[in-house]
Design an enzyme around this catalytic site. Sequence first.
Site, PDB file in Angstrom:
ATOM      1  N   LYS A  22     -18.913  21.686 -20.362  1.00  0.00           N
ATOM      2  CA  LYS A  22     -17.888  21.402 -19.356  1.00  0.00           C
ATOM      3  C   LYS A  22     -17.758  22.534 -18.338  1.00  0.00           C
ATOM      4  O   LYS A  22     -17.748  22.308 -17.122  1.00  0.00           O
ATOM      5  CB  LYS A  22     -16.539  21.178 -20.046  1.00  0.00           C
ATOM      6  CG  LYS A  22     -15.328  21.172 -19.102  1.00  0.00           C
ATOM      7  CD  LYS A  22     -14.037  21.060 -19.894  1.00  0.00           C
ATOM      8  CE  LYS A  22     -12.825  21.084 -18.977  1.00  0.00           C
ATOM      9  NZ  LYS A  22     -12.402  22.447 -18.628  1.00  0.00           N
ATOM     10  N   ASN A  23     -17.648  23.763 -18.827  1.00  0.00           N
ATOM     11  CA  ASN A  23     -17.401  24.881 -17.911  1.00  0.00           C
ATOM     12  C   ASN A  23     -18.588  25.145 -16.992  1.00  0.00           C
ATOM     13  O   ASN A  23     -18.417  25.576 -15.846  1.00  0.00           O
ATOM     14  CB  ASN A  23     -17.042  26.136 -18.705  1.00  0.00           C
ATOM     15  CG  ASN A  23     -15.681  26.012 -19.372  1.00  0.00           C
ATOM     16  OD1 ASN A  23     -14.855  25.203 -18.964  1.00  0.00           O
ATOM     17  ND2 ASN A  23     -15.452  26.796 -20.410  1.00  0.00           N
ATOM     18  N   ARG A  97      -8.013  21.711 -12.418  1.00  0.00           N
ATOM     19  CA  ARG A  97      -8.189  23.161 -12.426  1.00  0.00           C
ATOM     20  C   ARG A  97      -9.515  23.566 -11.778  1.00  0.00           C
ATOM     21  O   ARG A  97      -9.597  24.535 -11.030  1.00  0.00           O
ATOM     22  CB  ARG A  97      -8.142  23.661 -13.873  1.00  0.00           C
ATOM     23  CG  ARG A  97      -8.259  25.166 -14.016  1.00  0.00           C
ATOM     24  CD  ARG A  97      -6.988  25.858 -13.605  1.00  0.00           C
ATOM     25  NE  ARG A  97      -7.213  27.276 -13.305  1.00  0.00           N
ATOM     26  CZ  ARG A  97      -6.301  28.084 -12.810  1.00  0.00           C
ATOM     27  NH1 ARG A  97      -5.105  27.640 -12.550  1.00  0.00           N
ATOM     28  NH2 ARG A  97      -6.575  29.348 -12.559  1.00  0.00           N
ATOM     29  N   ASP A 121      -4.492  23.036 -17.680  1.00  0.00           N
ATOM     30  CA  ASP A 121      -3.833  23.300 -18.955  1.00  0.00           C
ATOM     31  C   ASP A 121      -2.510  24.024 -18.784  1.00  0.00           C
ATOM     32  O   ASP A 121      -2.329  24.821 -17.861  1.00  0.00           O
ATOM     33  CB  ASP A 121      -4.728  24.188 -19.843  1.00  0.00           C
ATOM     34  CG  ASP A 121      -5.925  23.432 -20.372  1.00  0.00           C
ATOM     35  OD1 ASP A 121      -5.781  22.229 -20.598  1.00  0.00           O
ATOM     36  OD2 ASP A 121      -6.970  24.058 -20.557  1.00  0.00           O
ATOM     37  N   ASP A 319     -11.748  30.182 -25.810  1.00  0.00           N
ATOM     38  CA  ASP A 319     -11.642  28.742 -26.023  1.00  0.00           C
ATOM     39  C   ASP A 319     -11.833  28.336 -27.482  1.00  0.00           C
ATOM     40  O   ASP A 319     -11.526  27.194 -27.847  1.00  0.00           O
ATOM     41  CB  ASP A 319     -12.658  27.995 -25.153  1.00  0.00           C
ATOM     42  CG  ASP A 319     -12.239  27.938 -23.690  1.00  0.00           C
ATOM     43  OD1 ASP A 319     -11.059  28.206 -23.412  1.00  0.00           O
ATOM     44  OD2 ASP A 319     -13.081  27.631 -22.839  1.00  0.00           O
ATOM     45  N   MET A 341      -5.908  36.653 -23.530  1.00  0.00           N
ATOM     46  CA  MET A 341      -5.990  36.201 -22.139  1.00  0.00           C
ATOM     47  C   MET A 341      -4.855  35.271 -21.715  1.00  0.00           C
ATOM     48  O   MET A 341      -4.447  35.285 -20.558  1.00  0.00           O
ATOM     49  CB  MET A 341      -7.339  35.530 -21.894  1.00  0.00           C
ATOM     50  CG  MET A 341      -8.520  36.472 -22.067  1.00  0.00           C
ATOM     51  SD  MET A 341     -10.080  35.743 -21.521  1.00  0.00           S
ATOM     52  CE  MET A 341     -11.215  37.021 -22.021  1.00  0.00           C
TER      53      MET A 341
END
Length: 434
Positions: A22-23, A97, A121, A319, A341
């Site tokens: 996804k990223n 996002r 998110d 993640d 983070m």
Amino acid sequence: MSAFEIWGGKPLKGEIIPQGAKNEALQVISAVLLTEEKVTISNIPDIKDVNKLIELLGDMGVETERLAADTYSFQAKNIDQDFFKSDAFKQKGGGLRGSIMIVGPLLARYGKAAIPKPGGDKIGRRRLDTHFLGFEKLGARFEYNASDEFFDVDATNLHGTDILLEEASVTGTANVVMAAVLAKGTTTIYNAACEPYLQQLCKMLNRMGAKISGIKSNLLTIEGVEKLGGTEHRLLPDMIEIGSFIGLAAMTESEITIKNVCFQELGIIPNTFARLGIQFELRGDDIYIPAQKHYEIDTFIDGSILTVADAPWPGFTPDLLSIVLVIATQAKGSVLIHQKMFESRLFFVDKLIDMGAQIILCDPHRATVIGLDKKVKLRGIEMTSPDIRAGVSLLIAALSAKGKSVISNIEQIERGYQHIDQRLLALGADIKRI
């Protein structure tokens, strides 16, 4: 709104193929805006965030064609500049996002861009400073209109420069790289992110004609070129899915094979799960996880409690911390989870506590998990998915729990995991959409 109903406690068995990353997808799909030539990308995951980005590009004037279930071609010949001031753009861009990733390519190719404040998110503040400070270093000027939450950026004369990023942001690095590839002169980016997905983007851009060196390191050098051409690109498998499936196997005492994982790109992830006591074998490029009744958390050399913390690559990805936390609830031993983070990402632990887990939430960033060694099964409850990763963590907990669980707001889960209920059904899970 849809929900998942899960009857837990069933061991699963079979093979599962991780989706495309996804990223990485959000970065490389945005990069098609850098050229008017055709770019073909394969192994694209069929998930909401990626599909929204593809739809957004189409609304901007990019010619998109779905060549196969996981393959698209893109051609950004003519971009509708007026679209960026429309209500439709504000609505679609603000709800995604990843929409911030189109800014760098638009600045590089057209000298201007506009973007609504992106959504996504609810995991705490996710600053955009790294992106915009990098653009400013390259010569861009931007204004933020607080009343309508809109950023306007002007970059009619981008020029190469030396940039020291204040944080090793993956998306920030990617955005600045995409802006710099068409800037005049040479750009150096120090404290650059070096995640595999960022490496993939740089390799793709080089195939398109960019001149990027230092890939895999935290110092990138980019010699600006006049134009880029087309290319073909295949996404890596999603490392977050791979980690999630390892956790799923451990929690449900299941024998699962994760296919085609690109093991050499997983970095410290396999070792981190091994320190939690999870057994696995590498068979070719597949990860085989045997059914395990028990797994024991390692300690530090001096016998003190293990800490698992997130860090920029090659450290452990944030993640997967939610997955590690859930796995630890049924392990033997204790672990401190340190989420550095994002200050809201651990708040889902109250649901796990309701399920019977022994967790002390020390503060918004740290939680201590006391493993139950599966002597006390988690119990099914009704809960809500707060974000992508916490949602999947709760799903894994539900699949291991005794009795029925209902997870609502599954749209958050489906932003990051394609057809997750169908793939779990194929492994033998008792899950249905309601």
